[in-house]
Each structure stands twice: as structure tokens, then as C-alpha cells.
Design a protein around this motif. Structure first.
Motif, PDB file in Angstrom:
ATOM      1  N   LEU A   1       0.863  -1.180   0.000  1.00  0.00           N
ATOM      2  CA  LEU A   1       0.000   0.000   0.000  1.00  0.00           C
ATOM      3  C   LEU A   1       0.896   1.226   0.000  1.00  0.00           C
ATOM      4  O   LEU A   1       1.776   1.366   0.866  1.00  0.00           O
ATOM      5  N   ALA A   2       0.696   2.113  -0.952  1.00  0.00           N
ATOM      6  CA  ALA A   2       1.414   3.384  -1.002  1.00  0.00           C
ATOM      7  C   ALA A   2       0.483   4.459  -0.445  1.00  0.00           C
ATOM      8  O   ALA A   2      -0.603   4.689  -0.983  1.00  0.00           O
ATOM      9  N   VAL A   3       0.902   5.090   0.646  1.00  0.00           N
ATOM     10  CA  VAL A   3       0.038   6.025   1.368  1.00  0.00           C
ATOM     11  C   VAL A   3       0.284   7.452   0.886  1.00  0.00           C
ATOM     12  O   VAL A   3       1.417   7.947   0.927  1.00  0.00           O
ATOM     13  N   VAL A   4      -0.783   8.095   0.439  1.00  0.00           N
ATOM     14  CA  VAL A   4      -0.726   9.472  -0.046  1.00  0.00           C
ATOM     15  C   VAL A   4      -1.314  10.393   1.011  1.00  0.00           C
ATOM     16  O   VAL A   4      -2.439  10.174   1.467  1.00  0.00           O
ATOM     17  N   THR A   5      -0.565  11.408   1.410  1.00  0.00           N
ATOM     18  CA  THR A   5      -1.073  12.353   2.418  1.00  0.00           C
ATOM     19  C   THR A   5      -1.670  13.599   1.779  1.00  0.00           C
ATOM     20  O   THR A   5      -2.457  14.297   2.405  1.00  0.00           O
ATOM     21  N   GLU A   6      -1.292  13.897   0.508  1.00  0.00           N
ATOM     22  CA  GLU A   6      -1.913  15.027  -0.185  1.00  0.00           C
ATOM     23  C   GLU A   6      -3.328  14.631  -0.616  1.00  0.00           C
ATOM     24  O   GLU A   6      -3.562  13.476  -0.984  1.00  0.00           O
ATOM     25  N   GLN A   7      -4.241  15.580  -0.593  1.00  0.00           N
ATOM     26  CA  GLN A   7      -5.631  15.288  -0.935  1.00  0.00           C
ATOM     27  C   GLN A   7      -5.833  15.252  -2.445  1.00  0.00           C
ATOM     28  O   GLN A   7      -5.275  16.074  -3.181  1.00  0.00           O
ATOM     29  N   TRP A   8      -6.624  14.290  -2.902  1.00  0.00           N
ATOM     30  CA  TRP A   8      -7.048  14.246  -4.297  1.00  0.00           C
ATOM     31  C   TRP A   8      -8.305  15.110  -4.407  1.00  0.00           C
ATOM     32  O   TRP A   8      -9.298  14.874  -3.711  1.00  0.00           O
ATOM     33  N   THR A   9      -8.268  16.089  -5.266  1.00  0.00           N
ATOM     34  CA  THR A   9      -9.374  17.043  -5.371  1.00  0.00           C
ATOM     35  C   THR A   9      -9.807  17.222  -6.820  1.00  0.00           C
ATOM     36  O   THR A   9      -9.109  16.795  -7.755  1.00  0.00           O
ATOM     37  N   VAL A  10     -10.941  17.883  -6.979  1.00  0.00           N
ATOM     38  CA  VAL A  10     -11.401  18.237  -8.320  1.00  0.00           C
ATOM     39  C   VAL A  10     -10.406  19.183  -8.973  1.00  0.00           C
ATOM     40  O   VAL A  10     -10.088  19.078 -10.160  1.00  0.00           O
ATOM     41  N   GLU A  11      -9.885  20.110  -8.155  1.00  0.00           N
ATOM     42  CA  GLU A  11      -8.995  21.144  -8.681  1.00  0.00           C
ATOM     43  C   GLU A  11      -7.687  20.559  -9.229  1.00  0.00           C
ATOM     44  O   GLU A  11      -7.176  21.029 -10.247  1.00  0.00           O
ATOM     45  N   ASN A  12      -7.141  19.543  -8.560  1.00  0.00           N
ATOM     46  CA  ASN A  12      -5.887  18.985  -9.082  1.00  0.00           C
ATOM     47  C   ASN A  12      -6.110  17.837 -10.062  1.00  0.00           C
ATOM     48  O   ASN A  12      -5.167  17.188 -10.509  1.00  0.00           O
ATOM     49  N   GLY A  13      -7.379  17.594 -10.388  1.00  0.00           N
ATOM     50  CA  GLY A  13      -7.690  16.678 -11.479  1.00  0.00           C
ATOM     51  C   GLY A  13      -7.709  15.211 -11.137  1.00  0.00           C
ATOM     52  O   GLY A  13      -7.797  14.361 -12.029  1.00  0.00           O
ATOM     53  N   PHE A  14      -7.658  14.866  -9.827  1.00  0.00           N
ATOM     54  CA  PHE A  14      -7.616  13.463  -9.444  1.00  0.00           C
ATOM     55  C   PHE A  14      -8.989  12.857  -9.185  1.00  0.00           C
ATOM     56  O   PHE A  14      -9.131  11.635  -9.147  1.00  0.00           O
ATOM     57  N   ILE A  15     -10.001  13.670  -8.932  1.00  0.00           N
ATOM     58  CA  ILE A  15     -11.361  13.157  -8.762  1.00  0.00           C
ATOM     59  C   ILE A  15     -12.322  14.003  -9.573  1.00  0.00           C
ATOM     60  O   ILE A  15     -12.027  15.143  -9.936  1.00  0.00           O
ATOM     61  N   THR A  16     -13.467  13.435  -9.848  1.00  0.00           N
ATOM     62  CA  THR A  16     -14.515  14.153 -10.568  1.00  0.00           C
ATOM     63  C   THR A  16     -15.324  14.987  -9.571  1.00  0.00           C
ATOM     64  O   THR A  16     -15.210  14.800  -8.355  1.00  0.00           O
ATOM     65  N   PRO A  17     -16.154  15.909 -10.059  1.00  0.00           N
ATOM     66  CA  PRO A  17     -17.005  16.676  -9.140  1.00  0.00           C
ATOM     67  C   PRO A  17     -17.942  15.810  -8.309  1.00  0.00           C
ATOM     68  O   PRO A  17     -18.463  16.256  -7.291  1.00  0.00           O
ATOM     69  N   THR A  18     -18.159  14.555  -8.723  1.00  0.00           N
ATOM     70  CA  THR A  18     -18.994  13.649  -7.930  1.00  0.00           C
ATOM     71  C   THR A  18     -18.160  12.708  -7.073  1.00  0.00           C
ATOM     72  O   THR A  18     -18.634  11.674  -6.620  1.00  0.00           O
ATOM     73  N   LEU A  19     -16.884  13.086  -6.873  1.00  0.00           N
ATOM     74  CA  LEU A  19     -15.982  12.403  -5.945  1.00  0.00           C
ATOM     75  C   LEU A  19     -15.581  10.998  -6.404  1.00  0.00           C
ATOM     76  O   LEU A  19     -15.238  10.147  -5.595  1.00  0.00           O
ATOM     77  N   LYS A  20     -15.607  10.753  -7.710  1.00  0.00           N
ATOM     78  CA  LYS A  20     -15.093   9.493  -8.243  1.00  0.00           C
ATOM     79  C   LYS A  20     -13.631   9.679  -8.619  1.00  0.00           C
ATOM     80  O   LYS A  20     -13.247  10.703  -9.189  1.00  0.00           O
ATOM     81  N   VAL A  21     -12.825   8.681  -8.305  1.00  0.00           N
ATOM     82  CA  VAL A  21     -11.398   8.744  -8.622  1.00  0.00           C
ATOM     83  C   VAL A  21     -11.191   8.642 -10.131  1.00  0.00           C
ATOM     84  O   VAL A  21     -11.787   7.804 -10.804  1.00  0.00           O
ATOM     85  N   LYS A  22     -10.341   9.515 -10.663  1.00  0.00           N
ATOM     86  CA  LYS A  22      -9.974   9.452 -12.075  1.00  0.00           C
ATOM     87  C   LYS A  22      -8.768   8.518 -12.213  1.00  0.00           C
ATOM     88  O   LYS A  22      -7.616   8.938 -12.034  1.00  0.00           O
ATOM     89  N   ARG A  23      -9.039   7.292 -12.522  1.00  0.00           N
ATOM     90  CA  ARG A  23      -7.991   6.269 -12.563  1.00  0.00           C
ATOM     91  C   ARG A  23      -6.845   6.643 -13.502  1.00  0.00           C
ATOM     92  O   ARG A  23      -5.663   6.527 -13.116  1.00  0.00           O
ATOM     93  N   PRO A  24      -7.105   7.087 -14.735  1.00  0.00           N
ATOM     94  CA  PRO A  24      -5.978   7.428 -15.621  1.00  0.00           C
ATOM     95  C   PRO A  24      -5.089   8.535 -15.044  1.00  0.00           C
ATOM     96  O   PRO A  24      -3.865   8.483 -15.199  1.00  0.00           O
ATOM     97  N   ALA A  25      -5.705   9.524 -14.379  1.00  0.00           N
ATOM     98  CA  ALA A  25      -4.915  10.619 -13.810  1.00  0.00           C
ATOM     99  C   ALA A  25      -4.034  10.126 -12.668  1.00  0.00           C
ATOM    100  O   ALA A  25      -2.869  10.525 -12.535  1.00  0.00           O
ATOM    101  N   ILE A  26      -4.589   9.235 -11.828  1.00  0.00           N
ATOM    102  CA  ILE A  26      -3.821   8.679 -10.711  1.00  0.00           C
ATOM    103  C   ILE A  26      -2.635   7.875 -11.242  1.00  0.00           C
ATOM    104  O   ILE A  26      -1.490   8.047 -10.817  1.00  0.00           O
ATOM    105  N   GLU A  27      -2.907   6.990 -12.203  1.00  0.00           N
ATOM    106  CA  GLU A  27      -1.842   6.148 -12.744  1.00  0.00           C
ATOM    107  C   GLU A  27      -0.755   6.986 -13.413  1.00  0.00           C
ATOM    108  O   GLU A  27       0.442   6.736 -13.235  1.00  0.00           O
TER     109      GLU A  27
END
Length: 561
Positions: free
Chosen positions: A512-538
Motif C-alpha cells: 500500500l502506497a500512502v498518499v497524504t496530499e488530498q485528491w481534489t477536483v482542482e488537481n484533477g484526481f477526482i470528478t465533481p462527484t468524488l469518483k477517482v480518475k484512474r488514468p490521472a492517478i496512474e
């Protein structure tokens, strides 16, 4: 083609409530500083007619698009009604998008105008709106701009006469998807699909004018548009709005909703808020004491503002079974549901007393569901979109020849007709050992740890998968202490070990790789409905995969940039 009772269409419902309960409060809007503005059905209809007359004064051709860019508020719903009364098509825009995304939607939809309301970061979006050369109209509480203002317009404009109607087969709205895999597509819905889905919701849960709802999930998203806007228009229910994230607890207690929907991430936050006031172990002890336990349950629900809820729903992502059990122990049954923008949210839900953890329930009345090739869930109903705006090829790819929607989700149906989502058809990845891994079921297990707020399982072309987990802000704060970080790593290691024991060998995670920074809509890691954007994370973390694995630890602390 299904013939819908025209009395169920949204504008027809407005006129019905205007005639039968004109002085009943429909919309309750916070104005700041503890002040509220209540709009009756008569006032809502009157202001919508006046704004519709203003829009029609520009002489745009019928079916022209008009956008709405705002956080949820009374004027959002009145704008939607005004656009429809004027003969136009509404285009909701998420209030958290970047300037480029806003501009892309305005230009792709060919919008003539844009309502601008309360926003958290207008400066970020402004260039996308102003640069699109659309006519703008300001709501009260919106950013300071030299745009015509709502209150001035309705004060100076005579209302459209009579009750302007729209046919069932006319285009009502273009809802742009939240885009987990790329630029959003414009989903086209007719008035018939909006009216039919609202009536199907009412048939299942018996909504009425006595119901109360708090609107806080984005109205630009189809779930809120269906349950709150369309549902309230159909049933005559009252809608309260949240003022801000800071005032949300007070907003919820003020509304005392009878119908309340949320996403798993927020249901977890509510639980964490309870634990912040009373440690988990103490709460569990108290709940086991018969009389005291009942009193504690009532006090907790009242403190959250959920003591009058008769229907509580969850969707957008799977609900952890332990979370469902926890709320059930408080006397609040969370009913999971399933739907998409393409079917206006109306597909499946659990029924009271018949819910099953891991399942999203049975079809709504009038919805057909089948399992197609590759285990894909396919459904058909009168709520289906007519297609994607200006995207005929993508429409043909998404709708089968016999009119079923290809959801892209893999699923199974049990003997009682309940659907279980088992993953995404296209999310499967192959390890270097040639084995396919479905990440979604593993992610569902990962997020059951109380400190994990979001996660993503990756590992294409690696020997084994690995999990990237984002900690909650509270866990991040605690992890600054070396002792607490060590304890958290041990807890996550045990969590990983437990999950791996339940998985097939080729699915077991290396770390498990632990991320302390938040994934947000603004940084492009989640959608406005709070779904993870898998391609962006990878894409963002791929350069770290080898380094994480070289550490040969169960839990590693990840670098994000």
C-alpha cells in the motif's frame, strides 16, 4: 415509444403546485448571517415566468442552449424552469471545473447565455465564461461582475402570460458527464425522461408535499437533479439549500430532511464526526445498554439533523458493509442505489428492509436490466438519453441496436433480482504474469479502513497489483507524529494482510502506497462527484511504482509530485 402522462412533465408539475398550494414554501435559501429567504410555489412560478420573458426577448431560436454555472441555490432551480418556459435547453456546469473545462462546455453546447451564481473560485473560472462571449446573468450572492442581475430583471420584466408548456419529446437538458476517462460528453435528455424518472422514484418511495430535502450535492450532477429537483417538482416537496461547507451541520439540522442522499465519502465523514465527539469503544458500549442505547441513538441522529429521515440513500460508489451496519445500528437504513447520467440516475435501488450489502438493489418500475457480453450490465427504460450531443458515433457505441444502454459496468444478478456491480469492463488490467485483475472489488475492501478516504488499485505489467490510498485529513494530521505514523502503518499493514487473505493469489497486493496530499477536483484526481480518475492517478504516480516496490515494505509513504 413509451407514452408518458403529460401531467408528469416538470413544467406541468410546477403549474399544478402553483394552483393547488400556491402559498406553501417550496425553496428555502440561506442569505448569510443566519438570514433565510423562503420562496412559495407561486413566487417560484412568477419569477421563472419573468426570467423566461427576459430570455425570450433576445429572439433566440427555440431549442437554444442556456448554461447554469452555480453552486446549488433557489435561483438554480428557478433558472432551469425559466429556460424551459422560454423554449430553450438548460446546460448545467459543475461549479468546481477549471476555466478550460467551462469554456469547452460552453462552446461545445453552443450556449447563448450563462447564469452565474455563488462559486468558491470565480477567478479560476472567469476567463472560461467571459472568453466564450456568452451573455451572463448574475444571481444574488454571486461574484461581483458587471452582469445584469436576477432581482433587477424580475423586478422590471413582465411575466410570460399563461402556462408555457413543452412537449414530452422535446430536448430539455444537456448534462455533461463528470469525465473519469477524458473530456465530458453531453448527455441529451427529453422532458419525458425527466418526468418519467421522477414518477418512478415517487412510486418506489412514496414522496409527498410533506417531504423535506437538503440540496447540497451538485445540481449539475444527475443524481441531485433527479432526486431533489425533479423529485420535488413531481411530489411538491420542500427543498432547503446548504449555505457553505462550514455551516453544513447547521444547514442539515435546520432542514431536518425526511429524504436524504449522500455519497459514501460523506457518510464516512458523518461517522468520523460522531467518533470525534465520542470514542468508538465508548459509543459501542453505550449502544449495548437497552434504555441508554436507544437514547444515545436518538441523540446522535438528532445532532446530525437526521432524526426525521424516512429514506436515506447512497450511491456513486459502493458503500462499505461495516458502514451500512453502523448506521443501521443507529436506526438509519442506508439504501444503496445505482444509476448513470445516461439514464437520468433511474436504474436500481435497494428496498427498505430488503437491502443486501454489496448489492445496489432491484430495478425501478419500468426498468429492464440484463447481463450482456463480458458480463456487462445493460439496461433500458423511458429515462434513457436520446444520445450524446454532436457525438453520433459515441452514441452508437453506447446504445445497442435494441435500445439498451451499455453501462460499462460488470455485474451479477441474484435470485431475488438484486444487482451487484463487480467492476468496470475496461478497468481490467493484466499483470506481467498474464493474469487479469479487476481493481474495483479490491478498492471496495480497501476503503473500509477508517483512515482511507479514497484509493486506486494499479499494477498493469507488474507481477502483482499495488494499492494507492489517500488518507483522510484527520489521519494526515495525526500522521505528522512519528509514533502515530508508525501505529497507522501497522494498522494499514494488518488491513492489507486481511484483504490479501481474501483474494486470489494473482490479485494480492504487494504494498500500500500512502498518499497524504488530498485528491481534489482542482488537481484533477477526482470528478465533481468524488469518483477517482484512474488514468490521472496512474499517470501521476507511475514513475514511483518501481521505487515503492524496491522498499519491500507492506506500507510505504508515497510522494505525489
Amino acid at each position: 415509444m413509451t407514452v408518458i402522462d403529460e401531467s408528469l412533465l416538470p413544467l406541468n408539475r410546477v403549474y399544478h403546485w402553483e394552483a393547488t398550494q400556491p402559498q406553501a414554501v417550496y425553496l428555502s435559501q440561506p442569505l448569510g448571517g443566519g438570514r433565510m429567504r423562503d420562496y412559495t410555489w407561486a413566487e417560484v412560478a412568477d419569477e421563472a415566468r419573468r426570467m423566461a420573458a427576459y430570455l425570450k426577448s433576445f429572439g433566440w431560436e427555440p431549442g437554444s442552449r442556456v448554461a447554469i454555472l452555480s453552486k446549488n441555490c433557489a435561483w438554480w432551480i428557478m433558472s432551469d424552469l425559466a429556460i424551459w418556459m422560454a423554449g430553450y435547453v438548460s446546460v448545467p456546469i459543475y461549479p468546481t471545473l477549471t476555466s478550460d473545462s467551462v469554456k469547452q462546455i460552453l462552446q461545445h453546447s453552443e450556449s447563448r447565455a450563462c447564469f452565474v451564481g455563488k462559486l468558491d473560485d470565480w477567478n479560476m473560472m472567469r476567463a472560461g465564461v467571459v472568453g466564450s462571449a456568452v451573455k451572463c446573468i448574475r444571481y444574488p450572492l454571486s461574484p461581483e461582475e458587471n452582469f445584469p442581475e436576477w432581482d433587477d430583471i424580475v423586478a422590471k420584466t413582465a411575466p410570460l402570460p399563461g402556462n408555457p408548456l413543452r412537449r414530452a419529446d422535446e430536448l430539455a437538458t444537456i448534462v455533461y458527464t463528470s469525465g473519469t476517462t477524458g473530456m465530458p460528453k453531453g448527455v441529451m435528455h427529453l422532458f419525458s425522461s425527466i418526468g418519467w424518472s421522477a414518477q418512478s422514484l415517487r412510486q418506489r418511495f412514496g414522496s409527498s408535499p410533506e417531504d423535506r430535502m437538503l440540496s447540497y450535492l451538485p445540481l449539475a450532477h444527475v443524481a441531485e437533479r433527479w432526486v431533489v429537483e425533479s423529485g420535488s417538482l413531481n411530489a411538491g416537496s420542500r427543498v432547503f439549500f446548504a449555505e457553505s461547507l462550514e455551516t453544513f451541520p447547521q444547514d442539515l439540522r435546520r432542514a431536518r430532511p425526511t429524504v436524504f442522499i449522500s455519497v459514501p465519502r460523506l457518510w464516512v465523514k458523518f461517522q468520523q464526526g460522531v467518533y470525534a465527539k465520542m470514542p468508538k469503544e465508548k459509543l459501542e458500549r453505550l449502544l449495548k445498554i437497552p434504555l441508554i442505547g436507544s437514547l444515545v441513538k436518538r441523540r446522535i441522529l438528532a445532532g446530525m439533523g437526521l432524526d426525521r429521515v424516512r429514506f436515506a440513500g447512497g450511491g456513486a460508489a459502493p458503500m462499505p458493509p461495516d458502514l451500512l451496519k453502523w448506521y443501521h445500528g443507529l436506526g438509519l437504513e442506508l439504501l444503496e442505489g445505482y444509476g448513470m447520467t445516461e439514464n437520468f440516475g433511474c436504474s436500481h435501488s435497494n428496498l427498505p428492509g430488503q437491502g443486501k450489502p454489496g448489492y445496489v438493489g432491484v430495478t425501478y418500475p419500468g426498468v429492464e436490466c440484463r447481463i450482456g457480453e463480458a458480463g456487462e450490465v445493460q439496461m433500458r427504460s423511458p429515462a434513457l438519453m436520446t444520445g450524446y450531443f454532436k457525438e453520433p458515433e459515441k452514441t452508437r457505441e453506447t446504445l445497442t441496436e435494441d435500445g439498451f444502454l451499455r453501462t460499462g459496468d460488470k455485474g451479477e444478478i441474484d435470485a431475488e433480482g438484486r444487482l451487484r456491480i463487480t467492476g468496470r469492463v475496461k478497468d481490467l488490467f493484466k499483470t506481467s504474469k498474464g493474469k487479469y485483475v479487476a481493481p474495483s472489488p479490491i478498492e471496495d475492501r480497501l476503503v473500509t479502513h477508517p483512515t482511507i478516504e479514497a484509493c486506486c488499485v494499479v499494477g498493469a505489467n507488474y507481477p502483482q497489483p499495488m494499492g494507492i490510498v489517500m488518507l483522510s485529513q484527520d489521519a494526515v494530521n495525526h500522521a505528522r507524529s512519528p509514533a502515530e505514523r508508525q501505529a497507522l502503518a501497522a494498522s494499514l499493514g494488518q488491513h492489507l494482510e486481511k484483504i490479501n487473505a481474501e483474494l486470489d493469489p494473482h490479485e494480492q497486493m504487494d504494498c500500500l502506497a500512502v498518499v497524504t496530499e488530498q485528491w481534489t477536483v482542482e488537481n484533477g484526481f477526482i470528478t465533481p462527484t468524488l469518483k477517482v480518475k484512474r488514468p490521472a492517478i496512474e499517470c501521476n504516480y507511475a514513475k514511483y511504482f518501481d521505487g515503492w516496490l524496491r522498499q519491500k515494505k507492506a506500507v510505504v509513504w508515497a510522494t505525489s509530485t
